[in-house]
Design an enzyme around this catalytic site. Structure first.
Site, PDB file in Angstrom:
ATOM      1  N   THR A 176      41.877  46.435  34.860  1.00  0.00           N
ATOM      2  CA  THR A 176      42.785  46.487  36.015  1.00  0.00           C
ATOM      3  C   THR A 176      42.774  45.182  36.811  1.00  0.00           C
ATOM      4  OG1 THR A 176      41.179  47.436  37.606  1.00  0.00           O
ATOM      5  CG2 THR A 176      42.413  48.977  36.201  1.00  0.00           C
ATOM      6  N   LEU A 230      46.568  46.194  40.239  1.00  0.00           N
ATOM      7  CA  LEU A 230      47.228  47.511  40.228  1.00  0.00           C
ATOM      8  C   LEU A 230      46.443  48.447  39.322  1.00  0.00           C
ATOM      9  CD1 LEU A 230      51.103  47.190  40.397  1.00  0.00           C
ATOM     10  CD2 LEU A 230      49.451  47.963  42.083  1.00  0.00           C
ATOM     11  N   HIS A 231      45.351  48.977  39.852  1.00  0.00           N
ATOM     12  CA  HIS A 231      44.415  49.781  39.083  1.00  0.00           C
ATOM     13  C   HIS A 231      45.078  51.023  38.449  1.00  0.00           C
ATOM     14  CE1 HIS A 231      41.193  47.552  41.151  1.00  0.00           C
ATOM     15  NE2 HIS A 231      41.698  47.900  42.305  1.00  0.00           N
ATOM     16  N   ASP A 232      45.514  51.943  39.260  1.00  0.00           N
ATOM     17  CA  ASP A 232      45.895  53.271  38.788  1.00  0.00           C
ATOM     18  C   ASP A 232      47.145  53.311  37.910  1.00  0.00           C
ATOM     19  OD1 ASP A 232      44.781  54.704  41.930  1.00  0.00           O
ATOM     20  OD2 ASP A 232      43.668  54.295  40.096  1.00  0.00           O
TER      21      ASP A 232
END
Ligand code: RIB
Ligand code: CA
Length: 347
Positions: free
Chosen positions: A230, A276-278
């Protein structure tokens, strides 16, 4: 030293460019064999990056059938995460989506939140409102249990984007559902990138390490999106401008969220934008070929105060512990943002 680090990070537009060698890209190639819409439950603690992940899922009905959204305490307390999830559904024009409130605290510990990253509301950036769409009466953990018992075995994927408290609670309360889960695709953990909430631990795992340990030990097919991947999905001014240039309510809302969200990582790492991890979880369900990783063993530290919540990832195979997760290490960032921008433009 910070200047050197900032220069290095900036030059690579990555947080500490440490692409791990030998990602097994073939490991992900068989993941989209079935082209029907994949039934998922999004378990989430919005959170600006969670919000973008929810928008991406709702914008992709051909590939993804969102059976429901369960919220959990994490980035901000449950009262806010359940409110934020409904705000995001209203922004997407999808007030019919079933949003449930799950656990207000980890299984065995006090809650740790992250307002320093996400702001007091958890969705700081855009102007917010009190949503009018309903919060479902059924508890989120019960919704997970009932859905897995109702749907045919092996047909529902769980997508945790926050602490694993709801998933862990469901598995403890109803062990019979474990074998009915198709796959868990989660955002959490770190190996090469080390921790973001402590020197050793990533936030989602750190908040509820007992839940994470029990999920990792459950035997369910698991794919992990750790900080290693991520932190390579970074916003940039041009990428945020592309969301704003959509000229839609969703595009503006997304740009305003990310312009707030990215400031923390820019300041901390000296990077050009924020990770933008998720949305990596949802993008993987749509285009798995954008990612590559390795089937390895991952264990969770649950006792040491110094390394609590650490994902001990045997990336180099130095133990005889059995592989229990597909641990992602790299992403085609341009392809990821192209997908994200195109899909959000559909809402
Ligand atoms: O460490 C990043 C994770 O923690 C993301 O899911 C973010 O939303 C926070 O929950
Ligand atoms: Ca999250």
């Amino acid at each position: 030293m910070r200047a050197r680090m900032a220069e290095f990070a900036f030059a690579n537009n990555r947080l500490l460019d440490k692409s791990p060698a030998r990602c097994d890209c073939a490991a992900t190639m068989d993941r989209r064999a079935d082209l029907s819409a994949r039934k998922i439950i999004i378990d989430t603690d919005p959170g600006q990056d969670d919000a973008v992940a929810i928008l991406l899922a709702l914008a992709s009905p051909t590939e993804i059938d969102v059976l429901g959204i369960t919220t959990v305490a994490g980035n901000v307390p449950l009262q806010r995460t359940q409110t934020n999830a409904r705000i995001v559904c209203e922004v997407a024009g999808r007030p019919e989506v079933k949003v449930h409130a799950g656990r207000a605290a980890p299984l065995e510990r006090d809650l740790v939140t992250a307002e320093h990253v996400h702001g007091r509301t958890g969705l700081d950036g855009p102007e917010l409102w009190e949503p009018t769409m309903p919060l479902q009466a059924q508890d989120g953990v019960e919704f997970i249990i009932d859905t897995l018992r109702r749907e045919p075995p092996g047909t529902v994927t769980l997508c945790p984007l926050g602490p694993l408290s709801n998933i862990g609670a469901a598995f403890r309360r109803a062990p019979d559902i474990i074998d009915r889960v198709q796959e868990i695709v989660l955002m959490g953990g770190a190996y090469f990138e080390v921790g973001n909430i402590t020197p050793a631990a990533e936030f989602n795992i750190y908040v509820d390490p007992e839940a994470a340990a029990e999920v990792l030990a459950s035997g369910v097919r698991i794919t992990m999106m750790p900080l290693d991947v991520t932190h390579k999905a970074l916003t940039t001014p041009a990428r945020v401008a592309a969301f704003r240039a959509l000229g839609t309510r969703v595009g503006l809302f997304t740009a305003e969220m990310l312009e707030f969200f990215e400031r923390f990582d820019v300041e901390k790492y000296g990077s050009e934008g924020g990770p933008l991890h998720d949305p990596c979880v949802i993008a993987y369900l749509i285009r798995p070929e954008l990612f590559c990783g390795r089937h390895i063993n991952v264990e969770i530290e649950t006792s040491s105060p110094l390394t609590l919540g650490m994902t001990v990832a045997d990336w180099w195979g130095v133990t005889d512990r059995s592989p229990n997760a597909l641990f992602m290490g790299d992403v085609d960032a341009s392809g990821f943002f192209d997908l994200l921008t195109e899909r959000l433009g559909r809402l």
